[in-house]
Design an enzyme around this catalytic site. Structure first.
Site, PDB file in Angstrom:
ATOM      1  N   LYS A  21       0.829  -1.210   0.000  1.00 33.51           N
ATOM      2  CA  LYS A  21       0.000   0.000   0.000  1.00 33.51           C
ATOM      3  C   LYS A  21       0.864   1.261   0.000  1.00 33.51           C
ATOM      4  O   LYS A  21       0.593   2.200  -0.744  1.00 33.51           O
ATOM      5  CB  LYS A  21      -0.937   0.015   1.216  1.00 33.51           C
ATOM      6  CG  LYS A  21      -1.871  -1.168   1.307  1.00 33.51           C
ATOM      7  CD  LYS A  21      -2.763  -1.077   2.517  1.00 33.51           C
ATOM      8  CE  LYS A  21      -1.996  -1.068   3.818  1.00 33.51           C
ATOM      9  NZ  LYS A  21      -1.258  -2.329   4.088  1.00 33.51           N
ATOM     10  N   GLU A  92      -1.843   5.051   6.424  1.00 35.55           N
ATOM     11  CA  GLU A  92      -2.318   4.525   7.715  1.00 35.55           C
ATOM     12  C   GLU A  92      -3.680   5.137   8.078  1.00 35.55           C
ATOM     13  O   GLU A  92      -3.944   5.479   9.230  1.00 35.55           O
ATOM     14  CB  GLU A  92      -1.286   4.786   8.828  1.00 35.55           C
ATOM     15  CG  GLU A  92       0.113   4.275   8.518  1.00 35.55           C
ATOM     16  CD  GLU A  92       0.220   2.758   8.401  1.00 35.55           C
ATOM     17  OE1 GLU A  92      -0.732   2.060   8.793  1.00 35.55           O
ATOM     18  OE2 GLU A  92       1.254   2.283   7.887  1.00 35.55           O
TER      19      GLU A  92
HETATM   20  P1  ADP Z   1       2.194  -1.978   3.212  1.00 36.02           P
HETATM   21  O1  ADP Z   1       2.189  -0.461   3.176  1.00 36.02           O
HETATM   22  O2  ADP Z   1       0.980  -2.588   2.578  1.00 36.02           O
HETATM   23  O3  ADP Z   1       2.467  -2.532   4.597  1.00 36.02           O
HETATM   24  P2  ADP Z   1       4.727  -1.725   1.896  1.00 36.02           P
HETATM   25  O4  ADP Z   1       4.494  -0.906   0.663  1.00 36.02           O
HETATM   26  O5  ADP Z   1       5.308  -1.012   3.087  1.00 36.02           O
HETATM   27  O6  ADP Z   1       3.396  -2.486   2.290  1.00 36.02           O
HETATM   28  O7  ADP Z   1       5.745  -2.916   1.576  1.00 36.02           O
HETATM   29  C1  ADP Z   1       5.527  -3.843   0.532  1.00 36.02           C
HETATM   30  C2  ADP Z   1       6.841  -4.598   0.345  1.00 36.02           C
HETATM   31  O8  ADP Z   1       7.080  -5.425   1.477  1.00 36.02           O
HETATM   32  C3  ADP Z   1       6.858  -5.577  -0.823  1.00 36.02           C
HETATM   33  O9  ADP Z   1       7.174  -4.963  -2.038  1.00 36.02           O
HETATM   34  C4  ADP Z   1       7.923  -6.574  -0.404  1.00 36.02           C
HETATM   35  O10 ADP Z   1       9.193  -6.160  -0.849  1.00 36.02           O
HETATM   36  C5  ADP Z   1       7.942  -6.503   1.115  1.00 36.02           C
HETATM   37  N1  ADP Z   1       7.407  -7.692   1.792  1.00 36.02           N
HETATM   38  C6  ADP Z   1       7.862  -8.182   2.966  1.00 36.02           C
HETATM   39  N2  ADP Z   1       7.135  -9.244   3.365  1.00 36.02           N
HETATM   40  C7  ADP Z   1       6.183  -9.454   2.428  1.00 36.02           C
HETATM   41  C8  ADP Z   1       5.094 -10.395   2.269  1.00 36.02           C
HETATM   42  N3  ADP Z   1       4.854 -11.341   3.174  1.00 36.02           N
HETATM   43  N4  ADP Z   1       4.313 -10.281   1.181  1.00 36.02           N
HETATM   44  C9  ADP Z   1       4.550  -9.333   0.254  1.00 36.02           C
HETATM   45  N5  ADP Z   1       5.549  -8.424   0.338  1.00 36.02           N
HETATM   46  C10 ADP Z   1       6.357  -8.465   1.407  1.00 36.02           C
END
Ligand code: ADP
Ligand code: ZN
Length: 203
Positions: A21, A92
């Site tokens: 996200k 968030e």
């Molecule tokens: P969010 O904001 O949805 O928490 P982020 O944009 O911060 O997600 O991070 C996404 C990145 O996290 C992915 O591109 C990947 O490199 C990393 N990642 C770590 N663990 C996972 C997982 N279990 N599934 C997918 N991506 C993951």
């Protein structure tokens, strides 16, 4: 084009933790900047992961400076301070109060493109904050999935672990400064012990 002539809209980037996200939010913000649109980026003060409150950051290390806010109405105050804002992005969003619905609607009706990213389900797999409501009133919804760390399928649940064990159903939704960790898991690998298993009717 003046602000009032621009078509406003609400876009949601929803999904579980690690689903990308923040990456997607940062991508949309970068493209708006390339289009020379004045952008304001906000995030709930409840999230201070990685580079702290002044940035939106992704698990891959991408980051973008952001204004931390306690309450949704602060968004309107900051936007009013900067004339000509065309894009308002919030990360968030699930941590914000119910006023975010009115704030997003007001901005969209005044020609602002509002991009709201947030975790749409809590550690129980239930709707988180106002995310469900916002997804209903938005013009555009992107729902992302992560990868299940146990089986490699697509993950749609935030598995909360406390001392390495699956968190129980009766824990608070938001644990500020807690020692819990989260994993992305699919529906089958997700585990959530109930307070009293006997009281929960099974199918
Ligand atoms: P969010 O904001 O949805 O928490 P982020 O944009 O911060 O997600 O991070 C996404 C990145 O996290 C992915 O591109 C990947 O490199 C990393 N990642 C770590 N663990 C996972 C997982 N279990 N599934 C997918 N991506 C993951
Ligand atoms: Zn799985």
């Amino acid at each position: 084009m003046t602000t009032s002539q621009r078509p406003g809209r609400i876009e949601i980037v929803a999904g579980v933790m690690f689903s990308g996200k923040s990456e997607e939010l940062i991508r949309r913000v970068r493209r708006a900047i390339i289009a020379r649109t004045p952008v304001k980026v906000f995030k709930s003060h409840l999230d201070a992961r990685y580079v702290g409150l002044q940035h939106v950051s992704s698990h891959t290390g991408l980051s973008f400076s952001a204004q931390p806010i306690d309450r949704s109405e602060e968004i309107l105050r900051h936007v009013a301070d900067t004339p000509g804002v065309g894009v308002v992005a919030v990360d968030e969003t699930q941590f914000l109060d119910a006023g975010i619905v009115e704030v997003a609607t007001h901005l969209a009706e005044h020609g602002v493109r509002v991009i709201l990213a947030g975790t749409d389900t809590d550690f129980r797999g239930e709707p988180f904050g106002m995310m469900g409501h916002l997804m209903a009133i938005a013009e555009d919804v992107t729902k992302l999935q992560a990868i299940c760390v146990l089986c490699g399928d697509l993950a749609c649940r935030n598995q909360r672990l406390v001392a390495g064990q699956p968190a129980r159903w009766d824990m608070p939704v938001v644990m500020v400064g807690g020692s819990e960790t989260y994993e992305a898991r699919c529906r089958r690998c997700f585990q959530m012990p109930r307070l009293n298993e006997d009281q929960v009717p099974l199918l």
